[in-house]
Scaffold this motif. Structure first.
Motif, PDB file in Angstrom:
ATOM      1  N   TYR B 235      35.857 -37.853 -22.785  1.00 33.74           N
ATOM      2  CA  TYR B 235      36.311 -38.994 -23.598  1.00 33.74           C
ATOM      3  C   TYR B 235      35.635 -40.254 -23.079  1.00 33.74           C
ATOM      4  O   TYR B 235      35.519 -40.450 -21.866  1.00 33.74           O
ATOM      5  N   GLU B 236      35.167 -41.092 -23.996  1.00 41.31           N
ATOM      6  CA  GLU B 236      34.557 -42.358 -23.596  1.00 41.31           C
ATOM      7  C   GLU B 236      35.609 -43.455 -23.770  1.00 41.31           C
ATOM      8  O   GLU B 236      36.096 -43.671 -24.862  1.00 41.31           O
ATOM      9  N   ASP B 237      35.931 -44.101 -22.674  1.00 43.49           N
ATOM     10  CA  ASP B 237      37.019 -45.085 -22.662  1.00 43.49           C
ATOM     11  C   ASP B 237      36.482 -46.473 -23.032  1.00 43.49           C
ATOM     12  O   ASP B 237      35.518 -46.941 -22.430  1.00 43.49           O
ATOM     13  N   TRP B 238      37.094 -47.121 -24.008  1.00 41.40           N
ATOM     14  CA  TRP B 238      36.636 -48.452 -24.439  1.00 41.40           C
ATOM     15  C   TRP B 238      37.639 -49.553 -24.075  1.00 41.40           C
ATOM     16  O   TRP B 238      37.599 -50.634 -24.644  1.00 41.40           O
ATOM     17  N   THR B 239      38.548 -49.246 -23.160  1.00 46.64           N
ATOM     18  CA  THR B 239      39.606 -50.214 -22.859  1.00 46.64           C
ATOM     19  C   THR B 239      39.058 -51.555 -22.359  1.00 46.64           C
ATOM     20  O   THR B 239      39.661 -52.599 -22.586  1.00 46.64           O
ATOM     21  N   HIS B 240      37.896 -51.512 -21.708  1.00 52.35           N
ATOM     22  CA  HIS B 240      37.341 -52.794 -21.232  1.00 52.35           C
ATOM     23  C   HIS B 240      36.913 -53.702 -22.383  1.00 52.35           C
ATOM     24  O   HIS B 240      36.769 -54.899 -22.220  1.00 52.35           O
ATOM     25  N   THR B 319      44.694 -44.663 -25.431  1.00 51.59           N
ATOM     26  CA  THR B 319      43.501 -45.159 -24.769  1.00 51.59           C
ATOM     27  C   THR B 319      42.420 -45.287 -25.824  1.00 51.59           C
ATOM     28  O   THR B 319      42.014 -44.297 -26.424  1.00 51.59           O
ATOM     29  N   THR B 320      41.993 -46.514 -26.070  1.00 50.60           N
ATOM     30  CA  THR B 320      40.983 -46.719 -27.088  1.00 50.60           C
ATOM     31  C   THR B 320      39.667 -46.110 -26.633  1.00 50.60           C
ATOM     32  O   THR B 320      39.263 -46.284 -25.485  1.00 50.60           O
ATOM     33  N   GLY B 321      39.028 -45.392 -27.522  1.00 45.33           N
ATOM     34  CA  GLY B 321      37.751 -44.766 -27.178  1.00 45.33           C
ATOM     35  C   GLY B 321      37.459 -43.634 -28.125  1.00 45.33           C
ATOM     36  O   GLY B 321      38.100 -43.509 -29.180  1.00 45.33           O
ATOM     37  N   LYS B 322      36.500 -42.824 -27.739  1.00 44.79           N
ATOM     38  CA  LYS B 322      36.149 -41.696 -28.615  1.00 44.79           C
ATOM     39  C   LYS B 322      35.790 -40.494 -27.773  1.00 44.79           C
ATOM     40  O   LYS B 322      35.422 -40.608 -26.604  1.00 44.79           O
ATOM     41  N   ARG B 323      35.889 -39.349 -28.394  1.00 46.21           N
ATOM     42  CA  ARG B 323      35.498 -38.105 -27.769  1.00 46.21           C
ATOM     43  C   ARG B 323      33.975 -38.129 -27.585  1.00 46.21           C
ATOM     44  O   ARG B 323      33.250 -38.657 -28.439  1.00 46.21           O
ATOM     45  N   LYS B 324      33.474 -37.545 -26.496  1.00 46.45           N
ATOM     46  CA  LYS B 324      32.025 -37.557 -26.289  1.00 46.45           C
ATOM     47  C   LYS B 324      31.286 -36.739 -27.339  1.00 46.45           C
ATOM     48  O   LYS B 324      30.149 -37.029 -27.670  1.00 46.45           O
ATOM     49  N   ILE B 334      39.346 -34.070 -35.688  1.00 48.58           N
ATOM     50  CA  ILE B 334      39.523 -35.058 -36.754  1.00 48.58           C
ATOM     51  C   ILE B 334      40.786 -35.852 -36.456  1.00 48.58           C
ATOM     52  O   ILE B 334      41.769 -35.303 -35.952  1.00 48.58           O
ATOM     53  N   GLY B 335      40.746 -37.148 -36.790  1.00 50.31           N
ATOM     54  CA  GLY B 335      41.917 -37.987 -36.563  1.00 50.31           C
ATOM     55  C   GLY B 335      42.002 -38.408 -35.098  1.00 50.31           C
ATOM     56  O   GLY B 335      40.981 -38.547 -34.429  1.00 50.31           O
ATOM     57  N   LEU B 336      43.211 -38.575 -34.592  1.00 50.94           N
ATOM     58  CA  LEU B 336      43.382 -39.105 -33.238  1.00 50.94           C
ATOM     59  C   LEU B 336      42.754 -38.205 -32.178  1.00 50.94           C
ATOM     60  O   LEU B 336      42.392 -38.657 -31.098  1.00 50.94           O
ATOM     61  N   ALA B 337      42.593 -36.930 -32.471  1.00 54.22           N
ATOM     62  CA  ALA B 337      41.947 -36.032 -31.515  1.00 54.22           C
ATOM     63  C   ALA B 337      40.476 -36.395 -31.323  1.00 54.22           C
ATOM     64  O   ALA B 337      39.872 -36.064 -30.314  1.00 54.22           O
ATOM     65  N   SER B 338      39.895 -37.098 -32.299  1.00 47.35           N
ATOM     66  CA  SER B 338      38.475 -37.453 -32.203  1.00 47.35           C
ATOM     67  C   SER B 338      38.261 -38.785 -31.503  1.00 47.35           C
ATOM     68  O   SER B 338      37.175 -39.070 -31.011  1.00 47.35           O
ATOM     69  N   GLY B 339      39.304 -39.594 -31.455  1.00 46.54           N
ATOM     70  CA  GLY B 339      39.164 -40.904 -30.833  1.00 46.54           C
ATOM     71  C   GLY B 339      40.222 -41.817 -31.395  1.00 46.54           C
ATOM     72  O   GLY B 339      40.890 -41.493 -32.379  1.00 46.54           O
ATOM     73  N   PHE B 340      40.395 -42.956 -30.748  1.00 42.80           N
ATOM     74  CA  PHE B 340      41.410 -43.877 -31.251  1.00 42.80           C
ATOM     75  C   PHE B 340      40.903 -45.311 -31.253  1.00 42.80           C
ATOM     76  O   PHE B 340      40.358 -45.784 -30.266  1.00 42.80           O
TER      77      PHE B 340
END
Lengths: 491, 505
Positions: B235-240, B319-324, B334-340
């Motif tokens: 998962y790629e975290d975009w919280t910053h 946690t805002t981000g997306k699946r790698k 698809i949906g929240l499993a793919s990223g938020f």
């Protein structure tokens, strides 16, 4: 607002294309535009433009009628590949649509399923453009979007010097200032790197806010004066010479350019109104210049000139207040993508991005970025064409003995081969269906196709395809004969 | 030959909005004979969906399913949406509107907004929203569907919906089951992978039932039961860049007027959504736990409701981000499993919908061509990243300086792609829509301007037209829009006449 000034250095079709577009688009009371026409000769000889040229002519307000009055200018109906990847090969890359969808299922997939089931239809038969061209027919597209004839796409073929003259008179009529002189020295500000003035052999010196380098390979401003180096080139087609010659032909024959790969290079024959021009890229260690001349002579081509050729691109195309358009920035093998297409795209891009003379940083970076993407795309087209011809051309074969396909080309190829799919890219040169026509024309056939084709009944598909073919053929026959159409136009 | 390669069975893990949207689209497009489609969900696991807001692209999804729009609105307690009102984002007390659809009318092939920019700089133009039919109609609480009215702006009313996501999932479940999707009640407790290829072979339910399939769609929400827990995709975290990581949601009683737009109100460490449904309002406070305690966030939320709360507030962590990778081996998330990404621009449902559309473009056979999967992922990453940039824009470009949260946002570093877009707009008022980017140049314009960026320049050809002529054109655009809005019914009238829902509570 103070009046600003743009100076274009170098004439020819490139310089005058730039001049015409800028003069047509910049308000005259705000921007002075001057062109310094130098004595250098253009390396180009012929332009084989696709239908995209029309939007450029619309932008500069040049009427097709004026172009067609020129003794050389001819309509272009597409490119025929003959013996590109195997001897008996003959297929057309024509603009416009191929076939039609059925129940929302895309035509390419229908065609491929049918092909894989053993019915190897000629894809050309589903293109109105290709069928009409082969039948020697031509007419302008219909403006009625419901009509099948609205799908016709055509380009224009020009003799380059003659086209430069057309553009020049047009630009002069639009109000361009012209100075006939060679540039002898360029002064730059040591701190900013900006060009401050140009010294001319007419004893003048000129100053401007923006300098546009159209001096061709010499790259007098960008390369020489500003010191922008060539980037290492990843797409050298291993040809080091280009031969150009022509043969007169009867008159008003249908206008299909023919592209061929041979053991020692690649050539294209481009028909103009009264002659065919040949542009032959070859490798001098595979064939001697004399032998090329002899060979072209046996095909009837005379007035052959041979020049050195190399492909390159500079690291940047726009630095400080200096912008390069044409060979001053980059050169590529122009058999597949016409030489002036990227020139036209560059100027339009410049205009899209430019806003004022004092704030150019953001525009400049974006311009350079997009120009590199465009050249990458051109390389991809060239590379995949060479890939298709590697068992037929010694040059291609040699290329692939020392290079492997770039990752983007390999991705495009594999995507098509596995399931007939296409990748998205910015500034794409070919449409998806044109890529499909290229691959299929070179017998690169997908192993599979989209799931939805299976919903169509096989019998119904065969019936649909044969009807489609018949309709396209009948419609093509109703288009006037090319020679008759041109005669009536010129009356 | 294709028969052998065909995917014969698909399992969707997880119901909820994304699971049932996927099921409905697949059964519609693959019809019931192509392959089996199963959906496993458990009634014990709640769905995240609250009041959901959408963007106009959802109409394409409805059309794909051949839904009757009135029925859909009625059954989901839906209302209509013309855009989003942003309150307190640029500074406290300031508002702007992100309207769907056209802005003004282009003149001589130069976008309207360049003319508007020139006059706005001179202080002689009204707010941008005044030149959009969505903006003016929103202001006046009006709505109607577009109809063929020739040149009138009434021909081009772009709209979306607000609805109850739980009811929407129920509605799509009926649709899917009616067409042949098989629903299995149960919880997935383990996943079996092929020891050579690492592909998923089956899932096991509580109670021991094992279900096999060729292709798995993970709609299990944040946890990513298959894509992460089984396949460890990363998962790629975009919280910053998007520091909010909590939300508290609560419905409240309706206000006297049914606004045809979503409202987003910035608070001191996040923002609050307001989504009007026919008989209640969905609200939620999205905030950063780094900058605000949960209790304070709840107090703020409850203080800023238009009516009395109708339920206990619910907390969500994310946690805002997306699946790698969105698609890994034979599993697509698809949906929240793919990223938020937070629902600031109502993109959640759109991302589900576009994943489904992209799946159909690259629909696999048993060979699962890696090129197809790569291309799918490239395109999906591009879409996620551009939407991410658009969301960051709202936080980064602000004049607010009243809390640590806003000071952090103003000073944080942002992706280069966004810097470039902001710089370009600042210098010359230009916005380039990168290929296939979802938000149009007009959306970027409305938000960049709304957040307070004032370009230094505008298109040079605008100066060819005299100031008076431009003013007249703007005036006439405004007049035509005002007149068109006069003609429109109110939002309440429109719903009452076409698609009233029963009161549920």
């Amino acid at each position: 607002m103070t009046i600003k000034k743009i100076v274009i250095v170098g004439g020819g079709a490139v310089g005058w294309s730039v001049a015409a577009l800028l003069r047509a688009q910049f308000p005259r009371e705000l921007v002075v535009i001057q062109l310094i026409e130098d004595s250098r000769k253009d390396a180009l000889s012929v332009e084989c433009a696709s239908s995209r040229i029309h939007s450029f002519h619309d932008l500069i307000g040049l009427q097709e009628k004026i172009c067609m009055l020129d003794p050389y200018t001819h309509f272009g109906l597409g490119v025929m590949y003959e013996g590109w990847s195997y001897d008996s090969q003959k297929y057309m890359l024509a603009g416009g649509y191929y076939g039609a969808s059925l129940d929302g299922v895309d035509f390419q997939n229908i065609y491929i399923k049918n092909y894989l089931s053993g019915e190897k239809n000629d894809l050309d038969d589903f293109s109105l453009n290709a069928v009409a061209a082969k039948l020697g027919r031509f007419g302008h597209p219909s403006s009625d979007s419901q009509s099948i004839y609205s799908a016709i796409k055509y380009g224009l073929h020009f003799q380059l010097d003659s086209y430069a003259d057309i553009l020049k008179s047009h630009a002069l009529a639009l109000g361009i200032d012209v100075i006939i002189a060679d540039c002898t020295a360029v002064s730059r500000d040591n701190n900013s790197g900006n060009i401050t003035s140009l010294e001319l052999d007419s004893q003048h010196s000129v100053m401007a806010d923006l300098y546009i380098d159209c001096t061709g390979e010499a790259s007098v401003l960008l390369g020489d004066a500003c010191g922008v180096k060539c980037a290492s080139d990843d797409m050298d087609i291993l040809c080091d010479r280009v031969a150009i010659g022509y043969r007169l032909q009867s008159s008003l024959l249908p206008s299909i350019a023919v592209l061929t790969s041979t053991a020692d290079g690649f050539f294209k024959v481009i028909p103009l109104k009264d002659r065919d021009v040949i542009v032959y890229y070859f490798s001098s260690d595979l064939i001697r210049e004399n032998d090329i001349e002899t060979m072209l002579a046996t095909w009837g081509f005379t007035h052959v000139t041979i020049a050195n050729y190399r492909s390159y691109r500079r690291e940047k195309f726009w630095v400080n207040n200096c912008l390069a358009i044409g060979h001053s920035g980059a050169r590529y093998c122009d058999l597949l993508v016409s030489p002036l297409q990227s020139v036209r795209d560059s100027i339009v891009r410049f205009l899209d991005l430019f806003i004022d003379f004092d704030n150019v940083d953001a525009s400049r970076d974006e311009f350079n970025r997009l120009s590199h993407i465009e050249l990458d795309n051109i390389n991809e087209v060239i590379e995949l064409h060479m890939y298709a011809s590697q068992h037929h051309s010694a040059v291609s074969c040699r290329y692939f003995s020392s290079h492997s396909l770039s990752s983007s080309s390999a991705h495009r190829l594999n995507l098509f081969v596995s399931n007939g799919r296409h990748t998205h890219c910015d500034l794409s040169l070919l449409t998806d269906i044109e890529w499909a026509a290229f691959f299929i024309g070179n017998k690169i056939i997908p192993k599979s196709y989209s799931y939805d084709v299976d919903f169509l009944d096989g019998e119904r598909v065969r019936d649909f395809l044969s009807k489609l073919k018949a309709v396209i053929f009948e419609s093509a026959q109703k288009i006037p004969k090319h020679a008759d159409y041109i005669k009536s136009l010129l009356k | 030959m294709s028969e052998d390669n065909r995917i014969k069975k698909i399992i969707i893990v997880g119901g909820g909005t994304s699971g049932w949207m996927s099921a409905a689209a697949l059964i519609k497009l693959l019809k019931d004979k192509y392959c089996e489609i199963h959906l496993i969900e458990s009634e014990d696991i709640g769905t995240v969906g609250v009041g959901e807001a959408t963007i106009p692209q959802i109409q394409m999804f409805n059309k794909l399913l051949d839904l009757d729009e009135d029925e859909f609105v009625r059954k989901t307690q839906g209302t209509f949406k013309l855009g989003i009102q942003f309150v307190n984002w640029k500074q406290i007390g300031q508002k702007y509107f992100h309207a769907f659809g056209d802005v003004g009318r282009d003149i001589e092939s130069i976008q309207f907004y360049h003319y508007w920019l020139k006059l706005f700089k001179l202080g002689e133009a009204q707010d941008l929203g005044e030149y959009t039919i969505s903006g003016v109609a929103s202001d006046r609480g009006k709505f109607m569907r577009p109809f063929d009215a020739g040149n009138s702006p009434l021909t081009n009313i772009a709209y979306a919906f607000h609805f109850d996501a739980g009811l929407y999932a129920r509605f799509l479940r009926e649709y899917s089951e009616g067409r042949g999707v098989v629903r299995t009640e149960g919880k997935v407790v383990s996943t079996q992978l092929n020891s050579d290829s690492g592909f998923i072979e089956s899932v096991t339910l509580e109670g021991g039932q094992k279900i096999e399939a060729d292709f798995f769609i993970d709609c299990s929400g944040f946890r990513g039961l298959l894509i992460e827990e089984a396949l460890q995709t990363g998962y790629e975290d975009w919280t910053h860049w998007l520091p909010c990581d909590r939300a508290i949601a609560v419905p409240c009683a309706s206000a006297p007027y049914l606004t045809p737009y979503t409202r987003s109100t910035a608070h001191s460490a996040g923002w609050q959504w307001r989504i009007p449904l026919q008989h209640r309002i969905g609200n939620g406070h999205v905030f950063s736990s780094q900058f605000m305690a949960e209790s304070e966030a709840e107090t703020i939320l409850l203080k800023n409701l238009d009516g009395e709360p109708l339920a206990q507030p619910r907390q969500l962590k994310f946690t805002t981000g997306k699946r790698k990778k969105f698609w890994n081996k034979n599993c697509l998330a698809i949906g929240l499993a793919s990223g938020f990404m937070e629902p600031l621009e109502s993109t959640s449902i759109h991302l589900v919908q576009s994943s489904i559309a992209r799946l159909m473009t690259f629909f696999p056979n048993k060979h699962f061509a890696q090129e197809d999967i790569d291309e799918f992922n490239n395109q999906a990453h591009f879409e996620f990243d551009r939407i991410r940039d658009f969301l960051i824009l709202h936080y980064k470009v602000t004049e607010r300086d009243d809390s640590d949260f806003w000071r952090y946002c103003r000073n944080m570093s942002i992706p280069d792609t966004l810097t470039q877009k902001i710089e370009q707009f600042k210098r010359n008022g230009r916005i380039f829509r990168t290929s296939n980017e979802m938000f149009s140049d007009l959306s970027w314009l409305e938000v960049m301007h709304g957040q307070g960026i004032r370009p230094e320049g505008y298109h040079p050809l605008v100066d060819l037209m005299s100031k008076e002529d431009i003013a007249n054109r703007l005036e006439s655009v405004k007049r035509v829009i005002d007149k068109s809005v006069d003609y429109m019914p109110t939002h309440e009238q429109f719903i009452a006449e076409n698609c009233p829902a029963k009161k549920m509570m």
